[in-house]
Motif scaffolding. Structure first.
Motif, short mmCIF file in Angstrom:
data_model
loop_
_atom_site.label_atom_id
_atom_site.label_comp_id
_atom_site.label_asym_id
_atom_site.label_seq_id
_atom_site.Cartn_x
_atom_site.Cartn_y
_atom_site.Cartn_z
N VAL A 1 0.88 -1.38 0.16
CA VAL A 1 -0.05 0.00 0.18
C VAL A 1 0.95 1.41 0.07
O VAL A 1 1.86 1.20 0.49
CB VAL A 1 -0.83 -0.11 1.32
CG1 VAL A 1 -2.16 -1.14 1.01
CG2 VAL A 1 -0.16 -0.06 2.63
N THR A 2 0.34 2.54 -0.60
CA THR A 2 1.16 3.50 -0.45
C THR A 2 1.28 4.20 0.87
O THR A 2 0.17 3.98 1.57
CB THR A 2 0.69 4.45 -1.54
OG1 THR A 2 -0.53 5.04 -1.23
CG2 THR A 2 0.85 3.89 -2.84
N LYS A 3 2.42 4.66 1.48
CA LYS A 3 2.32 5.58 2.51
C LYS A 3 1.37 6.64 2.69
O LYS A 3 0.50 6.70 3.45
CB LYS A 3 3.65 6.02 2.70
CG LYS A 3 3.80 6.73 4.11
CD LYS A 3 5.11 7.35 4.30
CE LYS A 3 5.31 7.94 5.75
NZ LYS A 3 4.20 8.61 6.35
N LYS A 4 0.80 7.35 1.59
CA LYS A 4 -0.38 8.25 1.53
C LYS A 4 -1.51 7.66 1.96
O LYS A 4 -2.35 8.30 2.60
CB LYS A 4 0.05 8.77 0.13
CG LYS A 4 -1.21 10.16 -0.24
CD LYS A 4 -1.15 10.56 -1.45
CE LYS A 4 -2.20 11.52 -1.62
NZ LYS A 4 -2.07 11.92 -2.95
N PHE A 5 -1.66 6.30 1.44
CA PHE A 5 -3.10 5.75 1.84
C PHE A 5 -3.17 5.44 3.16
O PHE A 5 -4.15 5.79 3.94
CB PHE A 5 -3.16 4.52 0.93
CG PHE A 5 -4.44 3.78 1.16
CD1 PHE A 5 -5.80 4.10 0.71
CD2 PHE A 5 -4.42 2.74 1.64
CE1 PHE A 5 -6.98 3.87 0.96
CE2 PHE A 5 -5.90 1.86 2.11
CZ PHE A 5 -7.03 2.62 1.41
N LEU A 6 -1.78 4.93 3.71
CA LEU A 6 -1.91 4.49 4.97
C LEU A 6 -2.10 5.69 6.01
O LEU A 6 -2.82 5.84 6.89
CB LEU A 6 -0.56 3.91 5.60
CG LEU A 6 -0.24 2.51 5.66
CD1 LEU A 6 1.17 2.04 6.03
CD2 LEU A 6 -1.61 1.60 5.95
N ASP A 7 -1.48 6.89 5.47
CA ASP A 7 -1.75 8.02 6.35
C ASP A 7 -2.94 8.48 6.19
O ASP A 7 -3.73 9.06 7.41
CB ASP A 7 -0.71 9.18 5.59
CG ASP A 7 0.63 9.02 5.90
OD1 ASP A 7 0.98 8.40 6.70
OD2 ASP A 7 1.63 9.77 5.14
N SER A 8 -3.80 8.40 5.26
CA SER A 8 -5.14 8.89 5.28
C SER A 8 -6.01 7.85 6.15
O SER A 8 -7.05 8.34 6.64
CB SER A 8 -5.64 8.54 3.85
OG SER A 8 -6.04 7.29 3.55
N LEU A 9 -5.69 6.75 6.48
CA LEU A 9 -6.15 5.84 7.39
C LEU A 9 -5.72 6.03 8.94
O LEU A 9 -6.15 5.37 9.76
CB LEU A 9 -5.95 4.26 7.22
CG LEU A 9 -6.61 4.11 6.06
CD1 LEU A 9 -6.17 2.39 5.67
CD2 LEU A 9 -7.91 4.02 5.79
N HIS A 10 -4.66 7.35 9.26
CA HIS A 10 -4.14 7.37 10.18
C HIS A 10 -3.33 6.22 11.01
O HIS A 10 -3.26 5.86 12.24
CB HIS A 10 -5.18 7.59 11.30
CG HIS A 10 -5.96 9.19 10.99
ND1 HIS A 10 -5.48 10.23 10.48
CD2 HIS A 10 -7.41 9.08 10.36
CE1 HIS A 10 -6.62 11.04 10.22
NE2 HIS A 10 -7.69 10.39 9.92
#
Length: 194
Positions: free
Chosen positions: A124-133
């Protein structure tokens, strides 16, 4: 295809008194992942890889008639290498702490898999992980994006004898069902709010 659930770790990052895979999200985490694999209807066999690090998890799996592969629990790579050397098939590997994993996403992953590859890892992209906190300690660059491991890989075990010098291919799949991996107490607290 055979499914392997990695369930022999200490879960030390969770900092809990109980075993991480016995935490509940509707049901015990480990049983949720086993159900997702069964519901996918993709596997001739499902193996849970356990060790002395997780005796209560192993007991729960035995009570639920899940086939076990016991390892020394020295480390993830060592345990995985041991089980892969005993198999001669295509293998779907998953960590046991993916509370949103379901049969549909497993089918999607398998449909994207190129069986000519020896090892394919789902990212998964880090950006997507960040969006999930959510956070990950294992970020790296792939296709000009910061990416993180999901704990899911597909392996042609027929073509490997060790994990040394295996060429790893990657598929990016920004989907909550594979991204939400419980590594910390904060992750579990966040799960309770979603």
């Amino acid at each position: 295809m055979i499914a392997i659930v990695m369930a022999g770790g200490k879960g030390s990052r969770m900092n809990l008194d109980e075993e991480k895979l016995l935490l509940k999200y509707k049901k015990h985490l480990i049983l949720h992942v086993i159900d997702a694999l069964e519901n996918s209807k993709c596997f001739s066999k499902i193996l849970a890889v356990t060790s002395s690090n997780s005796p209560k998890t192993e007991k729960l799996l035995k009570e639920n008639n899940i086939e076990l592969f016991h390892t020394s629990g020295v480390g993830y790579v060592e345990d995985l290498n041991l089980v892969l050397k005993s198999l001669n098939d295509f293998v779907f590997i998953t960590s046991a702490d993916l509370p949103y994993l379901d049969g549909d996403i497993i089918n999607d992953i398998i449909n994207q898999y190129d069986s000519k590859n020896i090892w394919t890892t789902i990212l998964v992209t880090k950006k997507f992980l960040d969006s999930l906190h959510l956070t990950s300690n294992y970020n790296f660059s792939f296709n000009n994006q910061q990416c993180c491991y999901t704990g899911i890989s597909l392996v042609n075990a027929k073509n490997i004898s060790t994990l040394d010098n295996v060429i790893e291919e990657f598929i990016i799949l920004d989907d909550k069902r594979v991204a939400f991996n419980l590594n910390t107490k904060e992750d579990y607290d966040l799960l309770s709010t979603t």
